[in-house]
Design an enzyme around this catalytic site. Structure first.
Site, PDB file in Angstrom:
ATOM      1  CE1 TYR A  31       1.037  -0.302   4.424  1.00 17.96           C
ATOM      2  CE2 TYR A  31      -0.025   1.849   4.403  1.00 17.96           C
ATOM      3  CZ  TYR A  31       0.784   0.922   5.025  1.00 17.96           C
ATOM      4  OH  TYR A  31       1.341   1.219   6.246  1.00 17.96           O
ATOM      5  NE  ARG A  50       6.680   5.029   0.911  1.00 20.03           N
ATOM      6  CZ  ARG A  50       6.353   5.818   1.942  1.00 20.03           C
ATOM      7  NH1 ARG A  50       7.277   6.194   2.797  1.00 20.03           N
ATOM      8  NH2 ARG A  50       5.116   6.229   2.111  1.00 20.03           N
ATOM      9  NE  ARG A 100      -4.880 -20.246   2.731  1.00 19.00           N
ATOM     10  CZ  ARG A 100      -3.906 -20.939   3.308  1.00 19.00           C
ATOM     11  NH1 ARG A 100      -3.724 -22.219   3.016  1.00 19.00           N
ATOM     12  NH2 ARG A 100      -3.108 -20.372   4.184  1.00 19.00           N
ATOM     13  CG  HIS A 102       1.700 -21.201   1.435  1.00 17.08           C
ATOM     14  ND1 HIS A 102       0.662 -22.054   1.746  1.00 17.08           N
ATOM     15  CD2 HIS A 102       2.071 -20.627   2.598  1.00 17.08           C
ATOM     16  CE1 HIS A 102       0.436 -22.000   3.038  1.00 17.08           C
ATOM     17  NE2 HIS A 102       1.270 -21.134   3.584  1.00 17.08           N
ATOM     18  CE  LYS A 146       3.137   3.436   3.438  1.00 18.44           C
ATOM     19  NZ  LYS A 146       3.111   3.221   4.881  1.00 18.44           N
ATOM     20  CD  GLU A 178       9.762   1.937  10.384  1.00 15.25           C
ATOM     21  OE1 GLU A 178       9.612   2.954   9.683  1.00 15.25           O
ATOM     22  OE2 GLU A 178       9.684   0.777   9.937  1.00 15.25           O
ATOM     23  CG  LEU A 202       8.257   2.998   4.753  1.00 14.42           C
ATOM     24  CD1 LEU A 202       8.058   1.811   3.809  1.00 14.42           C
ATOM     25  CD2 LEU A 202       6.918   3.649   5.052  1.00 14.42           C
TER      26      LEU A 202
HETATM   27  N1  PDD Z   1       2.688   5.278   7.381  1.00 22.21           N
HETATM   28  N2  PDD Z   1       7.309   4.133   9.032  1.00 22.21           N
HETATM   29  C1  PDD Z   1       6.240   3.353   8.849  1.00 22.21           C
HETATM   30  C2  PDD Z   1       6.296   1.957   9.364  1.00 22.21           C
HETATM   31  C3  PDD Z   1       5.093   3.840   8.189  1.00 22.21           C
HETATM   32  O1  PDD Z   1       4.032   3.045   8.014  1.00 22.21           O
HETATM   33  C4  PDD Z   1       5.088   5.188   7.734  1.00 22.21           C
HETATM   34  C5  PDD Z   1       3.915   5.757   7.000  1.00 22.21           C
HETATM   35  C6  PDD Z   1       6.221   5.983   7.975  1.00 22.21           C
HETATM   36  C7  PDD Z   1       6.296   7.414   7.529  1.00 22.21           C
HETATM   37  O2  PDD Z   1       6.369   7.507   6.132  1.00 22.21           O
HETATM   38  P1  PDD Z   1       5.832   8.783   5.365  1.00 22.21           P
HETATM   39  O3  PDD Z   1       6.565   9.947   5.904  1.00 22.21           O
HETATM   40  O4  PDD Z   1       6.165   8.514   3.947  1.00 22.21           O
HETATM   41  O5  PDD Z   1       4.337   8.882   5.607  1.00 22.21           O
HETATM   42  C8  PDD Z   1       7.319   5.412   8.606  1.00 22.21           C
HETATM   43  C9  PDD Z   1       1.509   5.618   6.617  1.00 22.21           C
HETATM   44  C10 PDD Z   1       1.155   7.047   6.664  1.00 22.21           C
HETATM   45  C11 PDD Z   1       0.378   4.707   7.039  1.00 22.21           C
HETATM   46  O6  PDD Z   1       0.660   3.622   7.524  1.00 22.21           O
HETATM   47  O7  PDD Z   1      -0.773   5.043   6.823  1.00 22.21           O
END
Ligand code: PDD
Length: 281
Positions: A31, A50, A100, A102, A146, A178, A202
């Site tokens: 996403y 990204r 289904r 894997h 992501k 993070e 991320l």
């Molecule tokens: N989240 N780290 C993680 C694990 C994240 O999921 C996000 C963003 C960030 C910050 O990234 P950015 O500055 O590009 O938004 C860091 C989004 C907003 C979400 O999960 O909805």
């Protein structure tokens, strides 16, 4: 509410997903989340880069990634959100596969979903700061993707909210990585620190902006791990994200940082960030 679903603009009720979608069975998808300022999408190229990276890492081939920019603006228009600022959620799963199993086959038709929503007012958080909790990072070792597989983040964030905190910030042993949906920064003696890019975090787009702003304004920034064991030797903390922007951290678990109000350099960076978003093109 109108959403974009597999190439069409449909009402939310019409967007139906098969129980054999690999997103449902395996969280086999990615996403992206972005936002607008003044009706324009912020750093859309970085977000699309990204998204492309995440898709490529999972070997999901989607030709027309750039469509998401016009789709997002179109959705904001159709849903009459403009001139209010909005967030955009884009999700792509590998698609439906029956029965289904894997391993995935070469070319299932991917499931593509985009929605937009009005952004909530976060001014109180930006102004007063928030509490965070520290949690062991039990996520996988490809946090650079992501992925929609977010259970550890869901659990940690829920724990945080239940403790009246805004965010859970992860650490792998002594190293802070993070937040569950944010990047984490600390300040010590006028130097800004944040974890280096790796498979453990991320690559946040807001993080990228902060680094640029520090360099431009001659504030020293070091991409170095902040250690849990050293946390009390830092002066200020903040978390960053698309909707979180630069949110000061004024409490970590039971420890009230400084005098319990946002730090000076955090305030300076908030001001630079504000100037940046009002002038960006
Ligand atoms: N989240 N780290 C993680 C694990 C994240 O999921 C996000 C963003 C960030 C910050 O990234 P950015 O500055 O590009 O938004 C860091 C989004 C907003 C979400 O999960 O909805």
């Amino acid at each position: 509410m109108i959403v974009y679903f597999n190439g069409k603009y449909v009402s939310l009720e019409e967007a139906k997903i098969s129980p054999y979608d690999r997103g449902f069975h395996y969280a086999d998808g990615v996403y992206e989340a972005l936002r607008s300022y003044n009706g324009k999408l912020f750093r859309v190229d970085s977000h699309m880069r990204r998204l492309k990276y995440s898709l490529t890492e999972l070997n999901i081939k989607l030709d027309d990634i750039n469509q998401f920019e016009s789709v997002s603006l179109q959705l904001a228009e159709i849903n009459k959100i403009l001139p209010h600022d909005f967030s955009v959620y884009i999700q792509v799963t590998r698609g439906v596969q029956f029965p289904r199993k894997h391993n995935y086959e070469n070319n299932p038709t991917h499931t593509v979903f985009v929605s937009v929503s009005k952004l909530k007012d976060n001014s109180e958080h930006l102004e007063k700061g928030v509490k965070i909790i520290l949690e062991e990072d039990i996520r996988w070792t490809r946090c650079d993707i992501k992925s929609i597989s977010l259970l550890p983040s869901v659990m940690a964030k829920t724990k945080a909210v239940n403790l009246d905190a805004y965010e859970a910030v992860f650490h792998r042993d002594d190293l802070i990585t993070e937040g569950s949906h944010t990047n984490f920064f600390a300040v010590k003696k006028g130097v800004v620190y944040t974890a280096p890019l790796s498979n453990f975090i991320l690559e946040g787009i807001t993080r990228e902006v902060i680094i640029e702003l520090c360099i431009k304004n001659k504030i020293r920034i070091e991409e170095e791990y902040i250690k849990v064991s050293d946390i009390k030797n830092y002066d200020e903390f903040f978390i960053t994200g698309t909707t979180t922007e630069i949110t000061p951290v004024i409490q970590i678990d039971d420890w009230v940082v400084g005098n319990g109000s946002p730090g000076k350099l955090t305030r300076v960076l908030q001001k630079y960030f504000q100037e940046h978003i009002t002038s960006f093109n």
